[in-house]
Design an enzyme around this catalytic site. Structure first.
Site, short mmCIF file in Angstrom:
data_model
loop_
_atom_site.label_atom_id
_atom_site.label_comp_id
_atom_site.label_asym_id
_atom_site.label_seq_id
_atom_site.Cartn_x
_atom_site.Cartn_y
_atom_site.Cartn_z
N GLU A 299 88.79 23.15 48.43
CA GLU A 299 90.11 22.51 48.33
C GLU A 299 89.97 21.24 47.51
OE1 GLU A 299 92.09 23.60 52.70
OE2 GLU A 299 91.30 21.61 52.32
N LYS A 300 91.01 20.87 46.85
CA LYS A 300 91.11 19.54 46.26
C LYS A 300 90.96 18.53 47.39
CE LYS A 300 92.43 16.63 42.92
NZ LYS A 300 91.74 16.53 41.62
N LYS B 152 88.96 12.54 67.65
CA LYS B 152 90.14 11.69 67.73
C LYS B 152 89.94 10.63 68.80
CE LYS B 152 92.79 15.66 66.28
NZ LYS B 152 93.34 16.93 66.78
N ARG C 164 94.60 26.88 70.90
CA ARG C 164 94.32 26.48 72.28
C ARG C 164 95.27 25.36 72.71
NH1 ARG C 164 90.71 23.69 68.86
NH2 ARG C 164 91.19 21.47 68.94
C1 MV4 Z 1 90.24 17.52 54.23
C2 MV4 Z 1 90.40 16.15 53.94
C3 MV4 Z 1 90.80 15.81 52.66
N1 MV4 Z 1 91.02 16.77 51.72
N2 MV4 Z 1 90.48 18.42 53.27
C4 MV4 Z 1 88.58 16.93 58.67
C5 MV4 Z 1 88.56 17.85 59.82
C6 MV4 Z 1 88.94 19.19 59.31
N3 MV4 Z 1 90.00 19.73 60.11
C7 MV4 Z 1 89.37 18.97 57.88
N4 MV4 Z 1 89.24 17.57 57.61
C8 MV4 Z 1 89.63 17.06 56.43
N5 MV4 Z 1 89.87 17.92 55.43
C9 MV4 Z 1 90.86 18.05 52.06
N6 MV4 Z 1 91.10 18.99 51.14
C10 MV4 Z 1 90.19 15.24 54.95
C11 MV4 Z 1 89.80 15.68 56.21
C12 MV4 Z 1 89.68 14.71 57.24
C13 MV4 Z 1 88.68 13.75 57.24
C14 MV4 Z 1 87.70 13.74 56.29
C15 MV4 Z 1 86.75 12.77 56.27
C16 MV4 Z 1 86.74 11.80 57.28
C17 MV4 Z 1 87.68 11.81 58.26
C18 MV4 Z 1 88.65 12.78 58.26
C19 MV4 Z 1 89.60 12.77 59.24
C20 MV4 Z 1 90.58 13.72 59.23
C21 MV4 Z 1 90.61 14.69 58.23
#
Ligand code: MV4
Length: 445
Positions: free
Chosen positions: A200-201, A237, A292
């Site tokens: 993903e971007k 979280k 869930r």
């Molecule tokens: C991302 C993102 C930015 N761009 N995908 C984190 C958990 C998982 N559910 C997917 N996550 C993320 N995916 C794209 N394309 C940012 C997160 C993200 C995150 C990344 C780094 C540090 C903390 C984060 C907290 C929430 C989501």
């Protein structure tokens, strides 16, 4: 409707489910590990079955033991809670094959959502916006380069079998790609037994918002107001709130309509959560769906005055959702996750709770299985309580949470209460001006 529910979980969520079952007049069976024999859900359930030693892989993840416990006690339904077996499609299938109702979505839906690339493609077809990226699994560096040439850097490599942040890699430039790709593949193989990746971007400075959905066997689907979950560290979280300070009524209407439409398109049943990233301009993109009940479900319950766990159980029993799409929310709710950990360095702090006095009063809810004298075992995650507040607006909710935290006494172990108080006092947090980088920046200062 079934009559006896086996609760295949522990701690606060086991107690939450147990109370819901009791209110519905259902008998309860709790399965537990040797480490949990003095836990509140074990003391309060109608029947209990020890299913093995403390290690989760030998107890709460042991499918054969749990099915045996259900058969011995003649339980005719299983509630998996969150974590452990909650999103294991094989477990859901095995329950059903033994004539035991799995309280969750059908196994096929769990399986679909467990494949993050399939989920992404399915939601794209169901008209949900997704983050630009691969349309299929990416199995070679050559394929990766081809996709990145159309979307540009930075990108994120994610494990198809992953979720919740495991096996992800951010790649900022082509010079980093080859190494990152190999590491991500190896990590995915080691963690999930499946090396497949998707791309993903990478969205910077986004917010993490999620939408609670509930669907019943008649095809009725309702989406509830978003939860803002951007305050997290290492994909855990820490604080959640609803509604999000970044979502206005117009945007919410569109988001919930999109989610209802997409969930209906796949015949979603039971509770579920659709996770999104949202940019500064209010563009939201589907990331993944959880099949869930979630830790943070209470904040939704507070603003709508509903009981999601009872709804989930009744739906599994063939009943209809008890409320309508036009259900109105009221005020603002915040949850602080209280962990048994050192607030300085986040290391776990299990041990005996010598004494505890928890807050209360109007608009305050505590979901916990701790009591004075209870010993927190070192084998499981460090969540020991959730403090949930509800007030007429965000400012009052923050203030109420502050007082709740200040009037909480837990003696014998360390908790992250001081961390929560610091976050609540942070000016960006108070303004609602934060995103998924919040904790990173907050801890730097
Ligand atoms: C991302 C993102 C930015 N761009 N995908 C984190 C958990 C998982 N559910 C997917 N996550 C993320 N995916 C794209 N394309 C940012 C997160 C993200 C995150 C990344 C780094 C540090 C903390 C984060 C907290 C929430 C989501």
């Amino acid at each position: 409707m079934f009559s006896k529910v086996l609760i295949a979980n522990r701690g606060e969520i086991a107690l939450r489910i147990l109370r819901a079952c009791k209110e519905l007049g259902l008998k309860t069976v709790i399965v537990y590990s040797e480490a949990d024999k003095n836990s509140l859900p074990v003391l309060l359930a109608d029947e209990k079955v020890c299913i093995g030693p403390p290690k989760a892989s030998d107890s709460y993840l042991n499918v054969a033991s749990i099915i045996s416990a259900a058969e011995i006690t003649r339980a005719d339904a299983v509630h998996p809670g969150y974590g452990f077996l909650a999103e294991n499609p094989r477990f859901a299938e095995i329950c059903e094959n033994h004539g035991i109702k799995f309280i969750g979505p059908p196994a096929e839906i769990i399986r679909l959502m467990g494949d993050k690339q399939k989920a992404r493609q399915t939601m794209k077809n169901a008209k949900l916006p997704i983050i630009p990226g691969s349309n299929e699994v990416v199995n070679s560096l050559r394929e990766a380069k081809k996709i990145i040439s159309s979307i540009g850097y930075p990108v994120m490599l994610k494990a198809v079998a992953g979720g919740g942040g495991k096996g992800m890699r951010i790649v900022h430039s082509s010079s980093q790609l080859e190494e990152a790709f190999q590491i991500a593949q190896a990590e995915a193989e080691a963690s999930f037994g499946n090396p497949s990746l998707y791309i993903e971007k990478y969205l910077e400075d986004a917010r993490h918002i999620e939408v609670q959905v509930i669907g019943d066997s008649t095809g009725k689907v309702v989406a509830l107001a978003e939860r803002e979950c951007s305050v997290q560290r290492k994909h855990q979280k820490i604080i959640e709130e609803t509604p999000s300070p970044a979502v206005n009524e117009k945007l919410r209407k569109k988001l919930l309509k999109d989610v209802e439409q997409a969930a209906s398109a796949i015949g979603y049943q039971s509770l579920g959560t659709f996770e999104f990233l949202m940019d500064k301009d209010g563009n939201y993109y589907f990331m993944e769906a959880n099949t869930r009940v979630q830790v943070e479900h209470p904040i939704t319950e507070m603003i709508y005055d509903i009981d999601l766990v009872k709804e989930q159980i009744k739906i599994a029993g063939g009943e209809k959702i008890s409320f309508d799409k036009n259900l109105e929310k009221r005020g603002h709710s915040i949850e602080c996750r209280i962990n048994a950990e050192d607030p300085e360095n986040f290391t776990p702090s299990p041990g005996k709770i010598e004494f505890s006095a928890l807050p209360g009063g109007p608009g305050i809810r505590i979901d916990t299985a701790i009591y004075s004298g209870y010993e927190i075992p070192p084998f499981y995650d460090s969540l020991i309580a959730k403090i949930i507040v509800h007030a007429s607006n965000r400012e009052e909710a923050i203030n109420k949470m502050k007082v709740a935290l200040e009037t909480t006494t837990i003696v014998g172990i360390k908790t992250n209460i001081p961390l929560h108080l610091n976050i609540l006092a942070n000016s960006s947090f108070k303004k609602g001006d934060y995103n998924i980088r919040f904790m990173e920046n907050f801890l730097k200062k």
